[in-house]
Design a protein around this motif. Structure first.
Motif, PDB file in Angstrom:
ATOM      1  N   PHE A 113      -6.852  24.053 -60.105  1.00 31.37           N
ATOM      2  CA  PHE A 113      -7.242  23.886 -58.587  1.00 31.37           C
ATOM      3  C   PHE A 113      -8.323  25.099 -58.252  1.00 31.37           C
ATOM      4  CE2 PHE A 113      -2.993  22.403 -57.712  1.00 31.37           C
ATOM      5  CZ  PHE A 113      -3.241  21.067 -57.777  1.00 31.37           C
ATOM      6  N   LEU A 114      -8.254  26.205 -59.069  1.00 34.04           N
ATOM      7  CA  LEU A 114      -9.219  27.425 -58.510  1.00 34.04           C
ATOM      8  C   LEU A 114     -10.605  27.210 -59.290  1.00 34.04           C
ATOM      9  CD1 LEU A 114      -9.821  29.893 -57.528  1.00 34.04           C
ATOM     10  CD2 LEU A 114      -8.902  31.104 -59.450  1.00 34.04           C
ATOM     11  N   GLY A 115     -10.614  26.509 -60.596  1.00 36.05           N
ATOM     12  CA  GLY A 115     -11.597  26.274 -61.232  1.00 36.05           C
ATOM     13  C   GLY A 115     -12.531  25.021 -60.534  1.00 36.05           C
ATOM     14  N   LEU A 116     -11.747  23.892 -59.992  1.00 33.58           N
ATOM     15  CA  LEU A 116     -12.464  22.919 -59.269  1.00 33.58           C
ATOM     16  C   LEU A 116     -13.105  23.420 -57.994  1.00 33.58           C
ATOM     17  CD1 LEU A 116     -13.056  19.841 -59.235  1.00 33.58           C
ATOM     18  CD2 LEU A 116     -10.965  19.683 -58.271  1.00 33.58           C
ATOM     19  N   GLY A 117     -12.256  24.242 -57.260  1.00 32.18           N
ATOM     20  CA  GLY A 117     -12.536  24.605 -55.756  1.00 32.18           C
ATOM     21  C   GLY A 117     -14.011  25.494 -56.271  1.00 32.18           C
ATOM     22  N   VAL A 122     -12.260  22.179 -49.986  1.00 33.79           N
ATOM     23  CA  VAL A 122     -12.862  23.139 -51.124  1.00 33.79           C
ATOM     24  C   VAL A 122     -12.161  24.540 -50.791  1.00 33.79           C
ATOM     25  CG1 VAL A 122     -14.612  24.370 -52.007  1.00 33.79           C
ATOM     26  CG2 VAL A 122     -14.843  21.918 -51.606  1.00 33.79           C
ATOM     27  N   ILE A 123     -12.031  25.118 -49.564  1.00 28.23           N
ATOM     28  CA  ILE A 123     -11.280  26.252 -49.359  1.00 28.23           C
ATOM     29  C   ILE A 123      -9.931  26.220 -49.734  1.00 28.23           C
ATOM     30  CG2 ILE A 123     -10.791  27.860 -47.374  1.00 28.23           C
ATOM     31  CD1 ILE A 123     -13.341  27.036 -46.144  1.00 28.23           C
ATOM     32  N   LEU A 124      -9.344  25.047 -49.425  1.00 28.52           N
ATOM     33  CA  LEU A 124      -7.928  24.792 -49.808  1.00 28.52           C
ATOM     34  C   LEU A 124      -7.628  24.986 -50.997  1.00 28.52           C
ATOM     35  CD1 LEU A 124      -4.832  24.342 -48.800  1.00 28.52           C
ATOM     36  CD2 LEU A 124      -5.604  21.660 -48.694  1.00 28.52           C
ATOM     37  N   LEU A 125      -8.416  24.640 -51.990  1.00 31.18           N
ATOM     38  CA  LEU A 125      -8.289  24.230 -53.557  1.00 31.18           C
ATOM     39  C   LEU A 125      -8.330  25.716 -53.920  1.00 31.18           C
ATOM     40  CD1 LEU A 125     -10.363  21.166 -54.664  1.00 31.18           C
ATOM     41  CD2 LEU A 125      -7.968  21.761 -54.947  1.00 31.18           C
ATOM     42  N   ILE A 126      -9.242  26.590 -53.506  1.00 31.95           N
ATOM     43  CA  ILE A 126      -9.578  27.987 -53.799  1.00 31.95           C
ATOM     44  C   ILE A 126      -8.271  28.862 -53.618  1.00 31.95           C
ATOM     45  CG2 ILE A 126     -10.969  30.085 -53.789  1.00 31.95           C
ATOM     46  CD1 ILE A 126     -13.484  28.329 -53.383  1.00 31.95           C
ATOM     47  N   ALA A 127      -7.680  28.702 -52.237  1.00 29.23           N
ATOM     48  CA  ALA A 127      -6.724  29.441 -51.876  1.00 29.23           C
ATOM     49  C   ALA A 127      -5.401  29.008 -52.710  1.00 29.23           C
ATOM     50  CB  ALA A 127      -6.665  29.199 -50.207  1.00 29.23           C
ATOM     51  N   LEU A 128      -5.167  27.770 -52.699  1.00 28.05           N
ATOM     52  CA  LEU A 128      -3.978  27.275 -53.381  1.00 28.05           C
ATOM     53  C   LEU A 128      -3.958  27.643 -54.826  1.00 28.05           C
ATOM     54  CD1 LEU A 128      -1.232  25.702 -53.209  1.00 28.05           C
ATOM     55  CD2 LEU A 128      -2.680  23.396 -53.781  1.00 28.05           C
ATOM     56  N   GLY A 129      -5.061  27.678 -55.656  1.00 27.61           N
ATOM     57  CA  GLY A 129      -5.315  28.073 -56.848  1.00 27.61           C
ATOM     58  C   GLY A 129      -5.176  29.726 -56.842  1.00 27.61           C
ATOM     59  N   THR A 130      -5.584  30.274 -56.272  1.00 21.78           N
ATOM     60  CA  THR A 130      -5.466  31.966 -56.459  1.00 21.78           C
ATOM     61  C   THR A 130      -3.888  32.254 -55.931  1.00 21.78           C
ATOM     62  OG1 THR A 130      -7.673  32.082 -55.522  1.00 21.78           O
ATOM     63  CG2 THR A 130      -6.071  34.014 -55.275  1.00 21.78           C
ATOM     64  N   VAL A 131      -3.391  31.721 -55.003  1.00 18.18           N
ATOM     65  CA  VAL A 131      -2.040  31.656 -54.632  1.00 18.18           C
ATOM     66  C   VAL A 131      -0.852  31.524 -55.889  1.00 18.18           C
ATOM     67  CG1 VAL A 131      -0.170  31.234 -53.239  1.00 18.18           C
ATOM     68  CG2 VAL A 131      -1.969  31.759 -51.966  1.00 18.18           C
ATOM     69  N   MET A 132      -1.288  30.445 -56.509  1.00 21.45           N
ATOM     70  CA  MET A 132      -0.316  29.953 -57.802  1.00 21.45           C
ATOM     71  C   MET A 132      -0.715  30.973 -58.866  1.00 21.45           C
ATOM     72  SD  MET A 132      -1.169  25.814 -57.477  1.00 21.45           S
ATOM     73  CE  MET A 132      -0.056  25.486 -58.989  1.00 21.45           C
ATOM     74  N   LEU A 133      -1.685  31.367 -59.201  1.00 23.21           N
ATOM     75  CA  LEU A 133      -2.068  32.301 -59.955  1.00 23.21           C
ATOM     76  C   LEU A 133      -1.286  33.679 -59.861  1.00 23.21           C
ATOM     77  CD1 LEU A 133      -5.574  31.565 -61.197  1.00 23.21           C
ATOM     78  CD2 LEU A 133      -3.680  30.993 -62.387  1.00 23.21           C
ATOM     79  N   VAL A 134      -1.559  34.046 -58.595  1.00 21.45           N
ATOM     80  CA  VAL A 134      -0.641  35.477 -58.181  1.00 21.45           C
ATOM     81  C   VAL A 134       0.668  35.350 -58.437  1.00 21.45           C
ATOM     82  CG1 VAL A 134      -0.196  36.878 -56.437  1.00 21.45           C
ATOM     83  CG2 VAL A 134      -2.586  36.195 -56.763  1.00 21.45           C
ATOM     84  N   VAL A 135       1.498  34.327 -57.939  1.00 17.04           N
ATOM     85  CA  VAL A 135       2.722  33.826 -58.100  1.00 17.04           C
ATOM     86  C   VAL A 135       3.034  34.058 -59.913  1.00 17.04           C
ATOM     87  CG1 VAL A 135       4.722  32.317 -58.159  1.00 17.04           C
ATOM     88  CG2 VAL A 135       2.980  32.677 -56.178  1.00 17.04           C
TER      89      VAL A 135
END
Length: 238
Positions: free
Chosen positions: A28-32, A59-72
């Motif tokens: 998600f983060l890479g695609l965003g 695109v903003i949602l993809l970046i935010a979701l990928g970042t949150v998932m990696l933090v978790v």
């Protein structure tokens, strides 16, 4: 610290969960980030009138979701590997929030399925237009994936007129050599007709998060129990 059988099982389940979550988070983060900073799409974010468009929000949602998932994942792996109570407690809170969010989004997506379908169709239209004007290979792969999954072809469906014909799926039958289903219409029909399945996917993901939460809490209780037992032994010796 020695864990019993239940604690070890929960620890390995958390490892597997975090591995899957990490792969999805990086995707998600890479695609965003690629959509945000690609030469063919960067200009969209520099136009104030398009800042609220579905493409930009997606695109903003993809970046935010990928970042949150990696933090978790980072917090969860640290807590499970080092068996740290504080990290596991933070991980448990994050999992609970995500599980609730997944369930709420699933219910809202079902209740507002027509609007969601329109938004996704708008997102497709943006990708289509960008590929038609730039010919970017990455956007082409994205279109090809959508076309194959939904068996549709472009905005018109008229195969011989579509500028993105090379991304369309193989026709099924003679008539589809001339015309195929239009993707915006197929996307909207998909969300309208498969809204229960979409909601089930979100709720199922929430259930997976709850399973990981139960494992994290079990592991946390096991660590607390072992620490208490160690403290009792220490006080008995001294």
């Amino acid at each position: 610290m020695a864990l019993d059988g239940c604690g070890l099982v929960c620890k390995y389940i958390l490892f597997l969960f975090n591995l899957i979550f990490a792969v999805l988070g990086f995707a998600f983060l890479g695609l965003g980030l690629w959509m945000r900073f690609s030469d063919n799409t960067r200009a969209i974010f520099e136009i104030d009138a398009l800042n609220s468009s579905t493409f930009v929000l997606g695109v903003i949602l993809l970046i935010a979701l990928g970042t949150v998932m990696l933090v978790v994942v980072t917090v969860g792996d640290y807590g499970a590997c080092s068996e740290k109570k504080c990290a596991l407690q933070v991980f448990s809170v994050l999992l609970f929030i995500l599980a609730v969010a997944e369930t709420v989004v699933g219910v809202l997506a079902y209740a507002r399925r027509e609007e969601v379908g329109m938004r996704v169709a708008e997102f497709y239209n943006s990708i289509y237009t960008l590929y038609a004007t730039s010919g970017d290979a990455g956007l082409g792969v994205t279109l090809m994936f959508v076309h194959e999954m939904l068996h549709c072809c472009g905005l018109t469906g008229i195969t011989i007129l579509e500028s993105i014909q090379q991304t369309c799926p193989k026709p099924k039958g003679f008539l589809e050599n001339i015309v195929m289903p239009r993707c915006p219409g197929v996307i909207m029909d998909f969300f309208n007709n498969n809204a229960p399945m979409v909601m089930a996917i979100f709720i199922g993901t929430g259930a997976l998060l709850i399973t990981a939460l139960v494992c994290a809490i079990t592991l946390l209780k096991q660590i607390k129990k072992d620490l208490l037992a160690a403290a009792v032994r220490y006080s008995a010796v001294y």
